[in-house]
Design a protein around this motif. Structure first.
Motif, PDB file in Angstrom:
ATOM      1  N   GLY A 120       0.818  -1.208   0.000  1.00 16.45           N
ATOM      2  CA  GLY A 120       0.000   0.000   0.000  1.00 16.45           C
ATOM      3  C   GLY A 120       0.854   1.260   0.000  1.00 16.45           C
ATOM      4  N   GLN A 121       1.942   1.244   0.759  1.00 15.26           N
ATOM      5  CA  GLN A 121       2.834   2.394   0.811  1.00 15.26           C
ATOM      6  C   GLN A 121       3.554   2.603  -0.519  1.00 15.26           C
ATOM      7  N   VAL A 122       3.915   1.499  -1.174  1.00 20.40           N
ATOM      8  CA  VAL A 122       4.562   1.616  -2.481  1.00 20.40           C
ATOM      9  C   VAL A 122       3.578   2.179  -3.503  1.00 20.40           C
ATOM     10  N   ARG A 123       2.338   1.720  -3.468  1.00 15.22           N
ATOM     11  CA  ARG A 123       1.317   2.281  -4.374  1.00 15.22           C
ATOM     12  C   ARG A 123       1.173   3.783  -4.148  1.00 15.22           C
ATOM     13  N   GLN A 124       1.120   4.191  -2.890  1.00 13.22           N
ATOM     14  CA  GLN A 124       0.988   5.608  -2.572  1.00 13.22           C
ATOM     15  C   GLN A 124       2.217   6.387  -3.034  1.00 13.22           C
ATOM     16  N   ALA A 125       3.401   5.788  -2.876  1.00 17.57           N
ATOM     17  CA  ALA A 125       4.627   6.453  -3.330  1.00 17.57           C
ATOM     18  C   ALA A 125       4.606   6.660  -4.837  1.00 17.57           C
ATOM     19  N   LEU A 126       4.144   5.665  -5.570  1.00 18.30           N
ATOM     20  CA  LEU A 126       4.069   5.797  -7.027  1.00 18.30           C
ATOM     21  C   LEU A 126       3.064   6.870  -7.426  1.00 18.30           C
ATOM     22  N   ALA A 127       1.974   6.982  -6.661  1.00 19.85           N
ATOM     23  CA  ALA A 127       1.001   8.030  -6.946  1.00 19.85           C
ATOM     24  C   ALA A 127       1.608   9.412  -6.724  1.00 19.85           C
ATOM     25  N   THR A 128       2.527   9.503  -5.758  1.00 18.79           N
ATOM     26  CA  THR A 128       3.178  10.777  -5.456  1.00 18.79           C
ATOM     27  C   THR A 128       4.318  11.073  -6.420  1.00 18.79           C
ATOM     28  N   LEU A 129       5.138  10.052  -6.673  1.00 11.49           N
ATOM     29  CA  LEU A 129       6.351  10.239  -7.472  1.00 11.49           C
ATOM     30  C   LEU A 129       6.129  10.083  -8.962  1.00 11.49           C
ATOM     31  N   GLY A 130       5.063   9.378  -9.317  1.00 13.91           N
ATOM     32  CA  GLY A 130       4.811   9.088 -10.719  1.00 13.91           C
ATOM     33  C   GLY A 130       5.181   7.664 -11.061  1.00 13.91           C
ATOM     34  N   PRO A 131       4.561   7.090 -12.090  1.00 16.96           N
ATOM     35  CA  PRO A 131       4.765   5.676 -12.422  1.00 16.96           C
ATOM     36  C   PRO A 131       6.175   5.331 -12.863  1.00 16.96           C
ATOM     37  N   GLU A 132       6.973   6.316 -13.247  1.00 13.61           N
ATOM     38  CA  GLU A 132       8.342   6.059 -13.704  1.00 13.61           C
ATOM     39  C   GLU A 132       9.363   6.177 -12.569  1.00 13.61           C
ATOM     40  N   ALA A 133       8.906   6.293 -11.345  1.00 15.21           N
ATOM     41  CA  ALA A 133       9.816   6.426 -10.212  1.00 15.21           C
ATOM     42  C   ALA A 133      10.727   5.211 -10.107  1.00 15.21           C
ATOM     43  N   THR A 134      11.967   5.437  -9.715  1.00 15.26           N
ATOM     44  CA  THR A 134      12.909   4.343  -9.535  1.00 15.26           C
ATOM     45  C   THR A 134      12.694   3.670  -8.187  1.00 15.26           C
ATOM     46  N   ALA A 135      13.218   2.463  -8.094  1.00 11.13           N
ATOM     47  CA  ALA A 135      13.125   1.751  -6.822  1.00 11.13           C
ATOM     48  C   ALA A 135      13.797   2.540  -5.707  1.00 11.13           C
ATOM     49  N   ARG A 136      14.932   3.176  -5.992  1.00  9.96           N
ATOM     50  CA  ARG A 136      15.630   3.959  -4.972  1.00  9.96           C
ATOM     51  C   ARG A 136      14.775   5.132  -4.493  1.00  9.96           C
TER      52      ARG A 136
END
Length: 272
Positions: A223-239
Motif C-alpha cells: 500500500g505504501q509503495v502504491r501511494q509512493a508511485l502516486a506521489t512520485l509518478g509511475p516512472e519512479a525508480t526503486a531507490r
C-alpha cells in the motif's frame, strides 16, 4: 544475505554455546553479526534425545572457529541447507570435510556427495523426522524444515523465510514477492503452536501467527509503495521509492530494501 530489521533488539545466547531449544533442536550462533544477519546465523543441531548422531541445518559462514565448534557436537549424519546465501551455506563444504557428512540442498550447485532436497521430501536421521517444505520467495531455492516426532505440534526451521525479529527481504530478481506471499500462506496453515526456529534471531512461539504478521506487513508495504508511485509518478525508480517508503529504516539497510521494492514493483505490474 538474510533480512533487514524493522524491529528492536532481542536477547540472544552467547556465541559458541550450543543452546537447547526443543527436545530435538539446539542452536549454535555463528559470530557474524551485521545489519543483515542480526546477531549472526543460527546453525541448528537436530537429534533425538537418545541419538548419537545429529543433523545439522545451515553450517553458516566459512568461519573455521564456528565450524570446528560445530563439529564437536557430531557425529553428523547429514547437513541440510535452507538456501544458498553465503551466511547460511558458505561453510558447508569445509564442514563436510571436517565431519564426513553429505550436504543436501535444493540447488544442485550446493550439494555435496548426496541427493538433493525438494518439497515433500522426508529426511529421517539421528532419530528425527524432517519434512521439507518448498517456500520460495526470499530466494528461489528457499526451503523450510518441519521437525516432527517431538510432540504435537512440533517446530519449523524457517531459514530466512521468517526471522526471529524484524522482516526479511525478497532478494529480487531471484526472489519473487508472489512466491513469498504464497510461502507465508503455507506457513500460516501450520498447526497452532508450531514453533519457529529461524535462521537469524530468537525462536518464536507460533509459526502461523508469525506468518500472518508478515503477510499483514507485506500488504502494508505494498500500500505504501502504491501511494509512493502516486506521489512520485509511475516512472519512479526503486531507490526513489525506498527513500520515501523506508525513510524510518537505517540507511545501511536501504540496499536490501531496494531489492524488496524491486520485487514489489514487479508484483504490482503483474497484479494490476
Amino acid at each position: 544475505m538474510s533480512g533487514f530489521v524493522e524491529g528492536v533488539r532481542a536477547e540472544h545466547p552467547a556465541y559458541g554455546v550450543l543452546r537447547p531449544v526443543t527436545s530435538c533442536a539446539s542452536v549454535l550462533l555463528a559470530e557474524n553479526p551485521s545489519p543483515m544477519t542480526l546477531d549472526g546465523t543460527n546453525t541448528w543441531v537436530l537429534r533425538a534425545p537418545d541419538a548419537a548422531a545429529c543433523v545439522v541445518v545451515d553450517p553458516g559462514p566459512d568461519d573455521e572457529v564456528h565450524l570446528r565448534r560445530l563439529a564437536e557436537h557430531g557425529p553428523v549424519a547429514q547437513v541440510l541447507l535452507t538456501h544458498g546465501h553465503a551466511d547460511h551455506s558458505a561453510g558447508a563444504r569445509r564442514f563436510a570435510e571436517l565431519v564426513g557428512a553429505p550436504v543436501r540442498a535444493l540447488d544442485p550447485a550446493l550439494r555435496l556427495g548426496s541427493e538433493g532436497l525438494a518439497d515433500g521430501d522426508v529426511v529421517e536421521a539421528a532419530g528425527v523426522v524432517v519434512r521439507v517444505l518448498g517456500t520460495p520467495g526470499h530466494t528461489s531455492d528457499s526451503l523450510c524444515f518441519l521437525l516432527e516426532g517431538e510432540g504435537d505440534p512440533g517446530s519449523v526451521l524457517t531459514g530466512d523465510t521468517v526471522l526471529g525479529r524484524g522482516s526479511t527481504m525478497v532478494a529480487h530478481p531471484d526472489g519473487r514477492l508472489a512466491d513469498y506471499l504464497e510461502s507465508l500462506r503455507r506457513l500460516a496453515d501450520l498447526p497452532p503452536g508450531t514453533a519457529v526456529l529461524p535462521g537469524h534471531g530468537p525462536e518464536l512461539a507460533d509459526a502461523g501467527q508469525a506468518a500472518l504478521a508478515y503477510l499483514a506487513h507485506r500488504e502494508q508495504r505494498l500500500g505504501q509503495v502504491r501511494q509512493a508511485l502516486a506521489t512520485l509518478g509511475p516512472e519512479a525508480t526503486a531507490r526513489q521509492v525506498v527513500e520515501l517508503v523506508y525513510a524510518e529504516v537505517d540507511v545501511a539497510l536501504w540496499p536490501a530494501a531496494e531489492l524488496s521494492v524491486r520485487a514489489q514493483l514487479e508484483y504490482l505490474r503483474e497484479h494490476r
